[in-house]
Scaffold this motif. Structure first.
Motif, short mmCIF file in Angstrom:
data_model
loop_
_atom_site.label_atom_id
_atom_site.label_comp_id
_atom_site.label_asym_id
_atom_site.label_seq_id
_atom_site.Cartn_x
_atom_site.Cartn_y
_atom_site.Cartn_z
N THR A 2 0.83 -1.20 0.00
CA THR A 2 0.00 0.00 0.00
C THR A 2 0.87 1.25 0.00
O THR A 2 0.52 2.25 -0.59
N GLN A 19 -5.12 2.00 -11.43
CA GLN A 19 -5.23 0.92 -10.45
C GLN A 19 -6.18 1.33 -9.32
O GLN A 19 -7.04 0.56 -8.89
N LEU A 20 -6.02 2.57 -8.86
CA LEU A 20 -6.87 3.10 -7.80
C LEU A 20 -8.34 3.05 -8.24
O LEU A 20 -9.22 2.67 -7.49
N ASP A 22 -9.69 1.10 -10.58
CA ASP A 22 -10.18 -0.27 -10.69
C ASP A 22 -10.51 -0.85 -9.32
O ASP A 22 -11.49 -1.57 -9.15
N GLU A 23 -9.70 -0.50 -8.34
CA GLU A 23 -9.90 -1.10 -7.01
C GLU A 23 -11.07 -0.45 -6.27
O GLU A 23 -11.75 -1.12 -5.49
N HIS A 24 -11.25 0.83 -6.45
CA HIS A 24 -12.14 1.54 -5.53
C HIS A 24 -13.35 2.24 -6.16
O HIS A 24 -14.17 2.79 -5.45
N ARG A 26 -16.02 1.17 -7.46
CA ARG A 26 -17.28 0.60 -7.04
C ARG A 26 -17.64 1.06 -5.62
O ARG A 26 -18.78 1.42 -5.33
N SER A 66 -4.60 1.61 3.03
CA SER A 66 -5.41 1.79 1.84
C SER A 66 -5.78 3.25 1.62
O SER A 66 -5.98 4.01 2.56
N LEU A 68 -8.53 4.07 0.27
CA LEU A 68 -9.98 4.16 0.22
C LEU A 68 -10.56 5.22 1.17
O LEU A 68 -11.42 5.99 0.76
N HIS B 33 -17.90 1.58 -16.05
CA HIS B 33 -16.61 1.56 -15.35
C HIS B 33 -15.48 1.91 -16.32
O HIS B 33 -14.68 2.81 -16.06
N ARG B 37 -13.17 5.23 -16.41
CA ARG B 37 -11.74 5.02 -16.25
C ARG B 37 -10.98 5.72 -17.38
O ARG B 37 -9.98 6.40 -17.15
#
Lengths: 211, 348
Positions: A2, A19-20, A22-24, A26, A66, A68, B33, B37
């Motif tokens: 992290t 990346q951030l 894609d991970e967060h 949602r 994280s 988040l 998404h 992005r």
């Protein structure tokens, strides 16, 4: 690991933001929905949050967990802009129009989304007695599952303020929804491996103990 | 479907009672998404190019336009309105000198306050309403993106009027708060249940007026809830005094109960949100450094309001002396109907 993403975000590495996202994305999207009870607004909030995260990247601490909580804090600020009438009209707000997307018609999904909106509006009605600051703390600590320190980081508030706001808010909320006919009150899901602590049945007034 | 399951070790795992469930999390609509992005990355690339061109210039022009992403026709004006110095709903946070509290003076002061509270009984008929009018403000920390580098500003809500009407049984009521939706007020429809954390007027009349019994009940209510038991008890009593019209005997008993809580001190100089000077009964939560102060008129010992002061600087940069929340009670009385105001201000 992290720590590494924090450094890349600080350095303005576009891949780190991908990346951030894609991970967060949602989690931020759903947080936005829970704050506003509106899926389109939630989507705008989500998009603005990541744009704002880019602008604010220099403020990220090199060390830490994280990102988040940081994102949810930005989303919370952004949601305030949408929920206050005056700010909603601000031309300076970034505007995304979800209508411009071609959305395949998945009717089951649409119906589910409408149910969610109604459900959440009922929760919001019950929460109306709470102050906005208290609602935000509930949203971060309870619904988004942040711990006190992360929620404090997200809101820029002292940890003690988060704790006291949450404690006051949940006590009020508890009773307000207790008899809600819309099925808001449920037995809590069993927590894996956790002994559930309940308040001792201490007085005839302590109705919570009987639940 | 249930909402996110509580995760052990998180804030909601504190022996928490069930809260209303929110809908389960959902994915973005199909395709969104990737589209978002791509927009994000496009915005980042555009900003990097623009920054490279404008080396030496301090500020980005705001707003700047984002190039249209392939196949997604969207124009995004980037230039976020983040509440800053020009934010009409915010004012700079109040920072006060943190005066040392005096533990020895608390019992005597609370006794004076209790005597003052024990006045004539105020009767509330079932068809009447308890009306409480207050001025409220909370700390809001905002990031100002108009400065370079970005700065964090410690703000408070501009003090706003809050009016609450509640029927004595707690079943009917109305909340009107400046700046909150809906503007015409939010109906409060209670269940008729009440407890120490959310008391109806009728509930208050059932509480014991013996300080010791009351204190025992208050501590029992907080048992198992985590945190410091004394602080919790102090906070619960504070809640019973705020936005209520406690029967005089109960008011007196609550103050005498508070006098028995360890760590309660007198703070000689405290000011409520309207600027009224008072003397405070206070307790500091050692874990957070927050001191909750109940403020009283120094001559009449009437309750003026409550405020919370951060007694030491926090890791987040909130300085010592920052008032993190403040409530000044302007009026509390009995009125005949929802939206009715006390007599002296009724329309002629």
């Amino acid at each position: 690991m992290t720590t590494e993403i924090r450094e890349r975000v600080r350095a303005g590495d576009p891949d780190a933001f991908a990346q951030l996202f894609d991970e967060h994305a949602r989690a931020v999207y759903n947080h936005g929905f829970r704050l506003t009870a509106d899926w389109s607004t939630a989507e705008e909030i989500m998009a603005m949050t990541f744009l704002e995260a880019w602008r604010l990247r220099g403020r990220v601490d090199a060390e830490g967990g994280s990102l988040l909580p940081w994102l949810l804090g930005i989303a919370t600020n952004t949601a305030r802009n949408f929920t206050r009438g005056a700010r909603r009209r601000r031309a300076a707000l970034a505007r995304l129009s979800p209508d411009d997307f071609v959305v395949p018609d998945f009717s089951d999904d649409s119906a589910g989304r409408l149910d969610d909106v109604e459900r959440l509006r009922a929760v919001h009605a019950a929460m109306g007695r709470l102050r906005r600051a208290e609602r935000e703390v509930i949203s971060l600590c309870v619904w988004a599952g942040l711990d006190y320190a992360s929620a404090a980081e997200a809101l820029g508030l002292p940890v003690g303020t988060v704790r006291s706001r949450l404690s006051r808010a949940r006590a009020k909320l508890q009773r307000l929804v207790a008899d809600d006919p819309g099925g808001l009150k449920r037995e809590p899901a069993r927590r894996g491996g956790q002994v559930e602590v309940r308040r001792a049945p201490a007085s005839p007034f302590d109705k919570e103990a009987d639940r | 479907m249930s909402s996110l399951p509580p995760v052990p070790g998180r804030a909601d795992d504190s022996g928490a009672l069930p809260l209303p469930e929110v809908p389960a999390e959902r994915d973005l609509p199909p395709g969104h998404h990737l589209a978002h992005r791509e927009l994000l990355l496009e915005a980042i690339r555009a900003d990097r190019r623009a920054t490279a061109r404008r080396r030496g210039r301090r500020h980005l022009p705001r707003p700047f336009l984002l190039p249209v992403a392939a196949s997604v026709a969207l124009a995004v004006a980037v230039g976020l309105a983040v509440p800053g110095a020009d934010e009409p709903d915010l004012v700079p946070a109040t920072v006060v000198p943190v005066a040392e509290g005096d533990p020895s003076g608390a019992p005597a002061l609370l006794d004076d306050i209790a005597l003052a509270a024990a006045g004539d009984e105020v009767r509330v008929e079932p068809d009447q309403f308890v009306y409480v009018e207050s001025l409220v403000s909370s700390l809001q920390v905002v990031v100002d993106t108009d400065t370079s580098p970005y700065t964090t500003q410690i703000h408070s809500d501009r003090p706003r009027l809050r009016q609450v009407w509640t029927s004595p049984d707690g079943r009917r009521g109305l909340l009107v708060e400046e700046g909150e939706e809906p503007a015409e007020g939010l109906p409060l429809e209670g269940t008729g249940d009440a407890d120490l954390q959310d008391p109806s007027h009728d509930f208050l009349t059932t509480l014991p007026t013996d300080p010791e019994a009351l204190l025992e009940m208050v501590y029992a209510d907080g048992r198992g809830a985590g945190g410091n038991a004394d602080q919790r008890a102090f906070s619960t009593i504070g809640g019973l005094l705020a936005e209520t019209l406690p029967p005089p005997d109960l008011g007196a008993a609550l103050y005498r109960a508070a006098a028995r809580i360890p760590g309660v001190v007198v703070v000689e100089e405290a000011e409520d949100l309207t600027g009224r000077a008072g003397v405070a009964v206070a307790r500091t939560d050692e874990a957070s450094g927050e001191r909750v102060e109940w403020i009283f008129d120094p001559a009449s010992f009437a309750y003026l309001g409550e405020r919370t002061v951060q007694t030491r600087e926090t890791r987040e940069g909130v300085p010592a002396g920052t008032v993190t929340s403040s409530v000044a009670v302007l009026s509390r009385t009995v009125v005949e109907d929802l939206r009715a105001l006390p007599d002296e201000r009724a329309p002629r």
